[in-house]
Design an enzyme around this catalytic site. Structure first.
Site, PDB file in Angstrom:
ATOM      1  CG  ASN A 101     -11.773  10.145  87.276  1.00  0.00           C
ATOM      2  OD1 ASN A 101     -11.701  10.707  88.370  1.00  0.00           O
ATOM      3  ND2 ASN A 101     -12.766  10.372  86.436  1.00  0.00           N
ATOM      4  CG  ASP A 195     -18.918  12.284  86.937  1.00  0.00           C
ATOM      5  OD1 ASP A 195     -18.192  11.283  86.944  1.00  0.00           O
ATOM      6  OD2 ASP A 195     -18.632  13.315  87.566  1.00  0.00           O
TER       7      ASP A 195
END
Length: 284
Positions: A101, A195
């Site tokens: 990620n 995020d």
């Protein structure tokens, strides 16, 4: 009152999961990825051109290397593309059901790379420090969705997001690595999930709020001092770029949305909103 901020479209696109904006100082370009679309984008703000290169698997991040080419956080580990886009594995570590990620390059040129389970199983992800020779040092092994990573201007603090916790955490950072993890900012329920993030020249942290449709800026003391509404529900990450590092670029996603916003999956830009920090290249 939060000042009015212009939000413009840098690249109108339909990326499933746009992520990882990074200003490549040497090339004068903005790198970003579509994780699920298996693409590395390169945006030239001078010409307005956005080119992209396909990858063989899902890609969480792409960062410039000190010599040439890119280091990438892939589904199955950490890879390298040379200047001719030839690929080789730097650290190959496939785990079924898991992918790379977000990632970031530390002041010392090491790569801090996160992973997560496709099913987002709690504790199924990791955070590792990747040395230039490919050696991987496991830092955290109980992460769910490893996301935003950034450093204070003096390099003594490292910020980190594990998205489902709704927190931005802070570590003490030295050349030996990160230690002393402490909760720093808690995002309240209903405001979205933290995020990707970036740190500006004042030491303030900008964070994208997934399902919150906004960016937030927290001072170095952890005080919320700015909220910027965005025309998308799912912003994913932000990074300063452009001449003078005064423009803030924002990646966005459309994955999981039945009726995505018209600009979902596009690259947005907030012109002349602040002052960023030059980002180091991987490799020292």
């Amino acid at each position: 009152m939060t000042p009015k901020t212009d939000v413009c479209e840098a690249v109108v696109d339909d990326a499933e999961l746009g992520e990882g904006p990074t200003w490549d100082v040497a090339a004068g370009r903005l790198l970003w990825v579509d994780i699920l679309g298996c693409r590395i984008h390169s945006f030239d703000p001078q010409s307005g051109a956005d080119s992209h290169m396909a990858t063989d698997q899902h890609i969480g991040a792409a960062k410039p290397c000190l010599t040439s080419g890119l280091v990438t956080n892939m589904r199955d580990g950490i890879g390298r593309y040379d200047a001719a886009n030839n690929f080789h594995w730097l650290h190959h570590s496939p785990v079924p059901g898991r992918r790379g990620n977000d990632a970031a390059v530390a002041p010392d040129g090491t790569l801090w790379a996160g992973t997560m389970r496709y099913d987002e199983r709690p504790g199924g992800g990791t955070l590792s420090r990747i040395m230039p020779d490919g050696t991987a040092i496991l830092v955290l092994d109980d992460v769910t969705v490893s996301n935003g990573i950034g450093w204070s201007p003096d390099g003594r603090r490292m910020y980190f997001v594990d998205t489902p916790t709704r927190r931005i955490d802070v570590f003490d950072y030295t050349p030996d690595g990160a230690s002393g993890r402490t909760p720093w900012v808690q995002i309240e329920p209903g405001a979205g999930f933290p995020d990707g993030l970036t740190v500006d020249a004042d030491g303030a942290v900008w964070v994208a709020l997934w399902d919150g449709g906004s960016l937030r800026r927290y001072t170095s003391q952890g005080r919320l001092d700015r909220v910027v509404p965005l025309p998308v529900r799912r912003p994913t990450a932000c990074a300063f770029g452009g001449d003078g590092l005064s423009d803030l670029y924002v990646t966005t996603a459309r994955v999981g949305l039945t009726h995505p916003d018209p600009l979902a999956g596009s690259l947005l830009v907030l012109p002349d909103i602040g002052q960023g920090l030059p980002q180091p290249a991987f490799g020292g």
